[in-house]
Design a protein around this motif. Sequence first.
Motif, PDB file in Angstrom:
ATOM      1  N   LEU A 159      32.284  51.431  23.972  1.00 11.28           N
ATOM      2  CA  LEU A 159      32.892  52.521  24.747  1.00 11.28           C
ATOM      3  C   LEU A 159      32.083  52.845  25.993  1.00 11.28           C
ATOM      4  CD1 LEU A 159      34.412  55.289  22.456  1.00 11.28           C
ATOM      5  CD2 LEU A 159      35.530  53.921  24.204  1.00 11.28           C
ATOM      6  N   ARG A 160      30.752  52.734  25.906  1.00 10.86           N
ATOM      7  CA  ARG A 160      29.956  52.972  27.107  1.00 10.86           C
ATOM      8  C   ARG A 160      30.274  51.952  28.180  1.00 10.86           C
ATOM      9  NH1 ARG A 160      29.441  56.469  27.975  1.00 10.86           N
ATOM     10  NH2 ARG A 160      27.837  57.450  26.740  1.00 10.86           N
ATOM     11  N   GLU A 161      30.417  50.691  27.781  1.00  9.02           N
ATOM     12  CA  GLU A 161      30.801  49.672  28.754  1.00  9.02           C
ATOM     13  C   GLU A 161      32.216  49.908  29.260  1.00  9.02           C
ATOM     14  OE1 GLU A 161      31.112  44.808  29.207  1.00  9.02           O
ATOM     15  OE2 GLU A 161      29.994  45.658  27.520  1.00  9.02           O
ATOM     16  N   ALA A 162      33.092  50.368  28.381  1.00 13.06           N
ATOM     17  CA  ALA A 162      34.470  50.670  28.796  1.00 13.06           C
ATOM     18  C   ALA A 162      34.491  51.731  29.891  1.00 13.06           C
ATOM     19  CB  ALA A 162      35.293  51.134  27.595  1.00 13.06           C
ATOM     20  N   ARG A 163      33.632  52.741  29.771  1.00 15.51           N
ATOM     21  CA  ARG A 163      33.604  53.798  30.785  1.00 15.51           C
ATOM     22  C   ARG A 163      33.209  53.256  32.151  1.00 15.51           C
ATOM     23  NH1 ARG A 163      31.122  59.546  29.272  1.00 15.51           N
ATOM     24  NH2 ARG A 163      31.633  59.715  31.481  1.00 15.51           N
ATOM     25  N   ALA A 164      32.291  52.307  32.175  1.00 16.92           N
ATOM     26  CA  ALA A 164      31.891  51.714  33.451  1.00 16.92           C
ATOM     27  C   ALA A 164      33.052  50.937  34.061  1.00 16.92           C
ATOM     28  CB  ALA A 164      30.672  50.823  33.259  1.00 16.92           C
ATOM     29  N   HIS A 165      33.783  50.210  33.227  1.00 17.06           N
ATOM     30  CA  HIS A 165      34.944  49.470  33.742  1.00 17.06           C
ATOM     31  C   HIS A 165      36.029  50.431  34.226  1.00 17.06           C
ATOM     32  CE1 HIS A 165      33.861  45.302  32.967  1.00 17.06           C
ATOM     33  NE2 HIS A 165      33.324  45.682  31.817  1.00 17.06           N
ATOM     34  N   ALA A 166      36.209  51.543  33.541  1.00 16.08           N
ATOM     35  CA  ALA A 166      37.195  52.530  33.984  1.00 16.08           C
ATOM     36  C   ALA A 166      36.821  53.087  35.346  1.00 16.08           C
ATOM     37  CB  ALA A 166      37.307  53.661  32.964  1.00 16.08           C
ATOM     38  N   ALA A 167      35.535  53.352  35.549  1.00 17.59           N
ATOM     39  CA  ALA A 167      35.086  53.874  36.843  1.00 17.59           C
ATOM     40  C   ALA A 167      35.301  52.863  37.959  1.00 17.59           C
ATOM     41  CB  ALA A 167      33.610  54.257  36.763  1.00 17.59           C
ATOM     42  N   LEU A 168      35.318  51.570  37.605  1.00 16.89           N
ATOM     43  CA  LEU A 168      35.590  50.512  38.578  1.00 16.89           C
ATOM     44  C   LEU A 168      37.081  50.184  38.664  1.00 16.89           C
ATOM     45  CD1 LEU A 168      32.586  48.211  37.662  1.00 16.89           C
ATOM     46  CD2 LEU A 168      32.948  49.332  39.879  1.00 16.89           C
ATOM     47  N   ASP A 169      37.909  50.981  37.960  1.00 17.71           N
ATOM     48  CA  ASP A 169      39.371  50.822  37.958  1.00 17.71           C
ATOM     49  C   ASP A 169      39.808  49.483  37.366  1.00 17.71           C
ATOM     50  OD1 ASP A 169      41.817  52.070  38.408  1.00 17.71           O
ATOM     51  OD2 ASP A 169      42.132  51.025  40.313  1.00 17.71           O
ATOM     52  N   ASP A 170      39.029  48.983  36.422  1.00 18.30           N
ATOM     53  CA  ASP A 170      39.363  47.743  35.716  1.00 18.30           C
ATOM     54  C   ASP A 170      40.014  48.129  34.390  1.00 18.30           C
ATOM     55  OD1 ASP A 170      39.506  45.328  34.422  1.00 18.30           O
ATOM     56  OD2 ASP A 170      37.356  44.865  34.561  1.00 18.30           O
ATOM     57  N   ALA A 171      41.315  48.409  34.452  1.00 16.54           N
ATOM     58  CA  ALA A 171      42.030  48.927  33.291  1.00 16.54           C
ATOM     59  C   ALA A 171      42.107  47.904  32.162  1.00 16.54           C
ATOM     60  CB  ALA A 171      43.427  49.380  33.694  1.00 16.54           C
ATOM     61  N   VAL A 172      42.281  46.629  32.499  1.00 10.82           N
ATOM     62  CA  VAL A 172      42.467  45.601  31.475  1.00 10.82           C
ATOM     63  C   VAL A 172      41.217  45.485  30.602  1.00 10.82           C
ATOM     64  CG1 VAL A 172      42.831  43.143  31.068  1.00 10.82           C
ATOM     65  CG2 VAL A 172      44.157  44.329  32.843  1.00 10.82           C
ATOM     66  N   THR A 173      40.054  45.325  31.236  1.00  8.64           N
ATOM     67  CA  THR A 173      38.811  45.198  30.467  1.00  8.64           C
ATOM     68  C   THR A 173      38.495  46.487  29.730  1.00  8.64           C
ATOM     69  OG1 THR A 173      37.993  43.652  32.144  1.00  8.64           O
ATOM     70  CG2 THR A 173      36.388  44.548  30.586  1.00  8.64           C
ATOM     71  N   CYS A 174      38.734  47.609  30.395  1.00  7.98           N
ATOM     72  CA  CYS A 174      38.463  48.906  29.778  1.00  7.98           C
ATOM     73  C   CYS A 174      39.265  49.081  28.494  1.00  7.98           C
ATOM     74  CB  CYS A 174      38.783  50.035  30.756  1.00  7.98           C
ATOM     75  SG  CYS A 174      38.646  51.680  30.039  1.00  7.98           S
ATOM     76  N   GLU A 175      40.547  48.810  28.543  1.00  8.99           N
ATOM     77  CA  GLU A 175      41.392  49.012  27.360  1.00  8.99           C
ATOM     78  C   GLU A 175      41.057  48.007  26.265  1.00  8.99           C
ATOM     79  OE1 GLU A 175      45.420  49.187  29.082  1.00  8.99           O
ATOM     80  OE2 GLU A 175      45.326  51.325  28.555  1.00  8.99           O
ATOM     81  N   ARG A 176      40.634  46.820  26.638  1.00  9.52           N
ATOM     82  CA  ARG A 176      40.215  45.849  25.621  1.00  9.52           C
ATOM     83  C   ARG A 176      38.970  46.353  24.883  1.00  9.52           C
ATOM     84  NH1 ARG A 176      39.506  41.670  28.673  1.00  9.52           N
ATOM     85  NH2 ARG A 176      37.241  41.606  28.742  1.00  9.52           N
ATOM     86  N   LEU A 177      38.044  46.944  25.619  1.00  9.51           N
ATOM     87  CA  LEU A 177      36.830  47.476  24.996  1.00  9.51           C
ATOM     88  C   LEU A 177      37.126  48.711  24.154  1.00  9.51           C
ATOM     89  CD1 LEU A 177      34.411  46.960  27.995  1.00  9.51           C
ATOM     90  CD2 LEU A 177      34.122  45.950  25.722  1.00  9.51           C
ATOM     91  N   ILE A 178      38.072  49.536  24.604  1.00  3.05           N
ATOM     92  CA  ILE A 178      38.465  50.696  23.798  1.00  3.05           C
ATOM     93  C   ILE A 178      39.076  50.242  22.476  1.00  3.05           C
ATOM     94  CG2 ILE A 178      40.056  52.656  23.651  1.00  3.05           C
ATOM     95  CD1 ILE A 178      39.693  53.060  26.659  1.00  3.05           C
TER      96      ILE A 178
END
Length: 448
Positions: free
Chosen positions: A297-316
């Motif tokens: 989830l910590r890595e997901a937050r970084a991807h969300a801040a970079l507007d990388d929805a695909v990677t973020c949702e995969r990590l979530i």
Amino acid sequence: MPRRVRVESPDVFVHPLSYVRAQMGWTYQDVVDVIARRAGNMARRREKAWRWEHWGVVPDRVSQRALAVELGIPEECIDRYPWPQWLPDGDPIRTDFTWNQAGSSKAICDAMECTVTDRRGFMKLTGTSLIAFAQRWLDIEPAELASVLRGGRITEDFVDRVEEGLPRLRLLEATYGGRRSRRLIDAELGMVAEVLENSSYTASLSQRLHGLAAELGRMVGFACFDAGLHTAAQRYWVAAVHASHAAGQRALGANILKSMSLQCHDFGRVREALALARNANEGAGKTTPRVRSMLALREARAHAALDDAVTCERLIARADTEIGRGSRDDDPPWVAYFDEAEFHAQAGICYLDLGDHRTADRHFTRALDQLAPSKVRDRATYLIKRSEAQAGLGAVDHAKELLTTAIPLIQQAPSQRNADRVFAARTGMPLPRRDSHDIDEQLVLLVK
């Protein structure tokens, strides 16, 4: 516009320029006066210096050159480092300690010497130096532990008693906030540092003592982070990562890097936040599903801040799967805070950063429903974040209600991060003048 709210003492150095002013004995007016004297024609309005320090406004090249001359700084430093990195702000944060027991002890002692009086509210360790520090932690294996140090012999009973006090300190920091708890945790860390430096013990007790130093360093670092003392937080965390390495506790080191990633996220340094989160995720070693969920989830937050929805949702999704696996009996004590409520809150922040306010609101609602009553600081955080989601959905009245509900909780558990969140949420809401005034009146209570 309401003034920026601070719950720490008013002399916290929120910017390198504030540190310079304190060292030189300058007011804001003095800053513009010395620049005008060297640069010639310039409006001598003190508000200019205030905006440089508080609003992130960058002074023009002429003003920067004039200030550098006044401070005795070579002009090439302005070309090499962007504002405000070229400003002198005291001793650098060392990251060059050796990755062994001796280096761990030196790192802890260095942190202890600097951090209690360190009032700087800005980050000093940034960019490639910060990322390189995390990479070195990932790559280097712990050296052979020394079996004894000079001094009195330490028994298992002594270490047991210190370890038994950790839950009490975690509860203190979570319940009353970093500003109130940091000195007590620092004192506990100081005792462990003195034992490591002056006492003798077995190799197995050495690992436990370094593990204690690592966890106490993480805790007091987070307390400083919560209080807005970001340089102090970084010093503690650097020492704590070294201590976790000497203890052979890679998952604990990953948890500390996770906190450093969160600090970068708060400062808008999202690529550094991602690098730290990745190193934490990859370097944690064999650990429990709950720890893997937290790190994902910590890595997901970084991807969300970079507007990388695909990677973020995969990590979530990975985090959601992991948190449902295994038994909590196997978890390290420091991950106990990461429960279902915290999972939903972190996922909600991801969706908030991605602009999906409806999904974010759904997660924040579940987080608040599942949150333990004793977690006052977390409740304030979740309320503030849900107010942002509601504002994004156009429910401004409800957003205002949530925000005002959070303010008394911040008084109960003082947190500079939550005070800053209230300010950011308040300034981002399209509120009528009267409603804005009502919230501003309550904001003033945070600094009483």
